[in-house]
Design an enzyme around this catalytic site. Structure first.
Site, PDB file in Angstrom:
ATOM      1  N   GLY A   1      -0.515 -12.816 -20.496  1.00  0.00           N
ATOM      2  CA  GLY A   1      -1.896 -13.246 -20.661  1.00  0.00           C
ATOM      3  C   GLY A   1      -1.931 -14.757 -20.700  1.00  0.00           C
ATOM      4  N   ALA A   2      -1.008 -15.327 -21.455  1.00  0.00           N
ATOM      5  CA  ALA A   2      -0.889 -16.778 -21.545  1.00  0.00           C
ATOM      6  C   ALA A   2       0.454 -17.107 -22.193  1.00  0.00           C
ATOM      7  CB  ALA A   2      -2.025 -17.371 -22.369  1.00  0.00           C
TER       8      ALA A   2
ATOM      9  N   HIS B   1      -4.731 -17.513 -30.197  1.00  0.00           N
ATOM     10  CA  HIS B   1      -3.354 -17.020 -30.303  1.00  0.00           C
ATOM     11  C   HIS B   1      -2.353 -18.089 -29.852  1.00  0.00           C
ATOM     12  CE1 HIS B   1      -0.225 -13.712 -29.562  1.00  0.00           C
ATOM     13  NE2 HIS B   1       0.265 -14.730 -28.870  1.00  0.00           N
ATOM     14  N   GLU B   2      -2.598 -18.656 -28.660  1.00  0.00           N
ATOM     15  CA  GLU B   2      -1.650 -19.647 -28.142  1.00  0.00           C
ATOM     16  C   GLU B   2      -1.633 -20.889 -29.030  1.00  0.00           C
ATOM     17  OE1 GLU B   2       0.267 -18.430 -26.036  1.00  0.00           O
ATOM     18  OE2 GLU B   2      -1.007 -16.717 -25.529  1.00  0.00           O
TER      19      GLU B   2
ATOM     20  N   GLU C   1       5.344 -13.814 -32.384  1.00  0.00           N
ATOM     21  CA  GLU C   1       4.228 -13.034 -31.832  1.00  0.00           C
ATOM     22  C   GLU C   1       3.354 -12.366 -32.880  1.00  0.00           C
ATOM     23  OE1 GLU C   1       3.241 -13.708 -29.186  1.00  0.00           O
ATOM     24  OE2 GLU C   1       4.984 -14.568 -28.200  1.00  0.00           O
TER      25      GLU C   1
HETATM   26 ZN   LIG Z   1       2.184 -15.088 -28.173  1.00  0.00          ZN
END
Ligand SMILES: [Zn+2]
Length: 829
Positions: A258-259, A292-293, A315
């Site tokens: 996703g990234a 998140h990032e 994560e």
């Molecule tokens: Zn991550």
């Protein structure tokens, strides 16, 4: 084909004890056309005098190579490693080499945009691909500064982790970075479109392919707003400010994740720059990824796991913090509903597979195993576990522990033990017993509510799977719901209860009759939830009337999970969907219920019962469509659900032609493809229509859809061509292979597909050798014949699993998919 050798935990520990790396000075030359680029690297490191070591390195050819001024023979580089002997205490390795671009999303990925012929590059070194770009000590605990320069065509722009120092005449030079792990070094290059801004002294930028430039312009304000809100929130929560200078966010084509959290240069998949209408829940998902990032800038980039055992430290924290910060700081307040509905189902599924592993494994053997652990356990279960931890220790202690952790290990590495020590100190609680059962042991508990009868108290009965008999302490909410005389449903009470790590915990606070009792109301813990009989019977009438979307999500998730386990028939689910979905207001619930139900209908009904079940799903979507506000997210979600389930080809054809389209629904580029895809699956459109649509939409997305549609054509030669692409065409990029594999298997085409079931098991081992890393793993998963549910598929799986030489990643994929099929076969009707 590249043969990347997996790095073992023992090799990594040994190398870290031998070598202390300081700096990579890298110059990449991407000016030439063709499939290779130039890489000149100077690696400066200390070592134990006289010792030997190796670097990951996979050149096409080496032009020159010296260690401390002495030539190193080209033969020192073989099988993905460069071996160095006779090290001095201070060393300088200088290498000039020719390297190969990739089309698998690893190393330096090269992409040609079908829209305009523009070329784009991005660098993705995770998990062990640094050697595809430069010679590197490619492990997370050997951090170094990267000083990068790039020669590129003059009309391009190049972005990297570091701040731009100068650019002229096609040469871009960047400032040296702070010490970072090799897997975090990145680049984005090409004639891309940029939008810039600034916030709180931090320069901001957004980059995308030129073909998506106008869409980025339209969405930049939303993206910057979310970015700024999240930065502010992290700055409130953490003592250390954002540590990597500027905050650039690039949207790259064919990105595997996703990234990815590259410090100073986050890269997202460019599907996140929308060119067609999307739902609010998709926008929420994008905001969540941004948050998140950004969490990784502290968790992962500033303080990095020592080895992949502690992948979860990256994560789980980013998933937890991203979900939380998006809810707290942006306009998307419903991220925990999405988490309860969608992300946890992913975690639960992975956690009940044969390949389950602890959130924090004691020891991950090598990078192959680490790659496989990028799953619902490391993300969603870990985040749910952290949510439970915060419920135990309190938020203040949690944040104090994190800040102490960052202060102690900034620009370095840390382990689970380091983090627990800080959390224990901040909370004054010994967390070792908690960590043992929650982080070190796999699998999940079931919490079942038992109503009190004849004077006995109500209770929560906790069970664990036979193979993993651990019971856990849970702090949960319990909601009691009641239907009022006017037909509304209200929550009469919400109590907090501590469920002990025992089989039965009495809940004396639950008294009197209520129509429905919901365990884990508020979604604080990670567990499978089961209702008592009376509550179960009340679900179809009560669920749609519960006002709290998070409670509805917990209830829906429990219902879907009971169907997965064969405790409730899929026919009952379909009936519930028909009754409850048309009045559902939360878009993410609509989307996820339709998606999950569709998947269960495909696998849990027989070829005889499936059409009728699917028809009910289509009806549910159609009813929702009829009552949705024109132009809204619910309407779009309903339309997509309807298109995916209907067999009314005439209506689909009308929509494409613009007639009979629901008011406010835009039949834009992506919806056109979705309709065409469904027509193709049903045999109502074919290659001519696909070619015509691709002529109309010659974009990257159009190309992906065209490939997917061609794989779905119900015709022997189309299937043969698609299968060949999946198995042997290495000229096809990662994304186009995925699209081909995802269009191939269709429950509507079982007769035509029958010959490919044995071929999957016969040919997939060779495919795994041909493709690499994540691309191979994805392809093998997507190409699995999961819709051909039957004993013969299972027999072939067992036969392949019996082979001792079976490659571990494929073994895991086959075992897990086969276990899903075992459940489906036992439950289908
Ligand atoms: Zn991550």
């Amino acid at each position: 084909m590249m043969v990347v050798m997996s790095l073992t935990r023992a090799e990594a520990a040994d190398r870290a004890a031998t070598v202390d790396v300081h700096e990579y000075e890298v110059h990449l030359d991407v000016t030439a056309e063709g499939e290779t680029f130039g890489s000149r690297a100077v690696v400066r490191f200390d070592a134990r005098p006289g010792s030997s070591t190796f670097l990951e390195f996979e050149p096409v050819s080496v032009e020159s190579m010296t260690l401390n001024g002495v030539e190193v023979p080209a033969s020192a580089a073989s099988a993905g490693r460069l071996r160095l002997d006779g090290l001095a205490s201070r060393n300088e390795l200088v290498v000039s080499a020719t390297m190969r671009y990739s089309n698998t999303g690893e190393g330096l990925h090269k992409y040609v945009d079908p829209a305009d012929g523009n070329v784009y590059l991005y660098q993705h070194l995770f998990i062990n691909n640094a050697g595809r770009v430069l010679p590197a000590f490619d492990q997370p605990d050997m951090k170094a500064s990267f000083k990068v320069s790039v020669s590129a065509p003059a009309h391009w722009t190049v972005a990297a982790n570091g701040l731009l120092r100068s650019s002229s005449g096609g040469l871009w030079e960047f400032e040296a970075t702070k010490p970072i792990s090799t897997y975090l070094a990145s680049l984005f290059a090409g004639p891309f479109h940029a939008v810039t801004d600034e916030h709180d002294g931090i320069p901001l930028a957004l980059y995308v392919r030129a073909a998506l430039g106008e869409h980025l312009d339209a969405q930049a304000e939303e993206l910057f707003t979310i970015t700024k809100q999240c930065l502010d929130r992290y700055h409130e929560m953490f003592d250390i400010r954002y540590p990597f200078g500027h905050y650039q966010q690039a949207f790259a084509p064919e990105f595997n994740f996703g990234a990815m959290e590259y410090p100073g240069l986050v890269i997202f998949r460019d599907e996140m720059i929308y060119r067609s209408a999307v739902t609010e829940s998709q926008r929420e998902g994008r905001a969540n990824v941004i948050a998140h990032e950004m969490a990784h800038m502290w968790f992962g980039d500033l303080v990095t796991m020592a080895w992949w055992d502690d992948l979860w430290l990256n994560e789980s924290f980013a998933e937890y913090l991203g979900t939380r910060v998006a809810a707290e700081a942006t306009r998307f307040k419903g991220t925990w509903t999405t988490f309860a509905m969608q992300r946890k189902a992913w975690g639960l599924r992975a956690d009940q597979h044969p390949s389950t592993h602890p959130v924090a494994p004691v020891s991950v053997a090598d990078t192959d195993e680490a790659l496989m652990n990028f799953d619902g356990i490391s993300y969603a279960k870990g985040a749910a576990t952290l949510k439970q931890l915060v419920a135990w220790v309190g938020d203040e202690a949690f944040r104090a522990g994190l800040n102490a952790h960052f202060a102690a290990h900034a620009y370095g590495n840390a382990t689970l033990a380091d983090l627990l020590a800080q959390l224990a100190k901040a909370s004054g609680r010994d967390l070792s017993a908690w960590a043992e059962v929650w982080l070190r042991r796999p699998q999940v508990n079931t919490l079942r509510f038992v109503a009190g009868e004849d004077g006995s108290a109500a209770a929560v009965v906790q069970t664990a799977p036979e193979d993993y008999p651990t019971l856990r302490p849970h702090k949960i909410g319990i909601g009691q719901y009641e239907r009022g005389p006017d037909g509304t449903v209200s929550r009469r009470s919400l109590i907090e209860a501590e469920i002990a790590a025992v089989a039965r915990t009495e809940i004396p606070d639950i008294s009197g009759k209520s129509d429905l009792v919901l365990l884990n109301d508020g979604d604080l813990t990670y567990a499978k939830i089961r209702l008592d009989e009376a509550s179960n019977a009340a679900v179809p009438t009560l669920l749609p009337l519960i006002g709290d979307s998070l409670a509805r999500a917990v209830l829906w998730a429990a219902t879907l999970d009971a169907v997965v386990d064969g405790e409730r028939p899929v026919a009952e689910l379909v009936t519930l969907v028909l009754a409850a979905l048309p009045v559902e207001t939360e878009v993410v619930i609509v989307e996820d219920v339709l998606r999950a139900t569709r998947s269960l209908v495909d696998r849990y009904s027989t070829p005889e019962t499936r059409p009728a079940a699917l028809e009910l799903v289509a009806q549910a979507a159609d009813r929702l469509l009829a009552v949705s506000e024109p132009g809204g997210s619910r309407q779009l979600a309903a339309a997509r659900g309807f298109i995916g389930a209907t067999v009314e080809v005439a209506r689909l054809r009308d929509w494409l032609a613009g007639s009979g389209v629901p008011d406010g629904l835009a039949i834009d580029a992506d919806l056109r493809w979705l309709i065409l895809y469904r027509q193709v699956v049903l045999g109502a459109a074919g290659p001519a229509e696909i070619d015509a649509e691709f002529l109309r939409d010659r974009s990257a997305t159009g190309e992906q859809w065209a490939v997917r549609c061609r794989a779905a054509v119900p015709d022997a030669s189309a299937k043969a061509a698609a299968w060949r692409s999946v198995i042997e065409d290495v000229s096809l990029s990662n994304r186009l292979v995925e699209m081909t594999a995802s269009g191939f298997w269709q429950p509507e085409q079982l007769d035509l597909l029958a010959p490919y079931v044995p071929r999957y098991f016969a040919e997939m081992p060779a495919m795994m050798r041909l493709r690499s890393g994540m691309s191979a793993e994805r392809t093998a998963g997507l190409a699995y014949p999961e819709v051909v549910v039957g004993p013969e598929t299972r027999r072939l799986a067992a036969e392949l699993l019996a082979r001792e030489d079976l490659e571990p990643i494929l073994r895991r994929i086959v075992r897990d998919h086969d276990d899903d099929m075992r459940k489906a076969l036992a439950a289908r009707f």
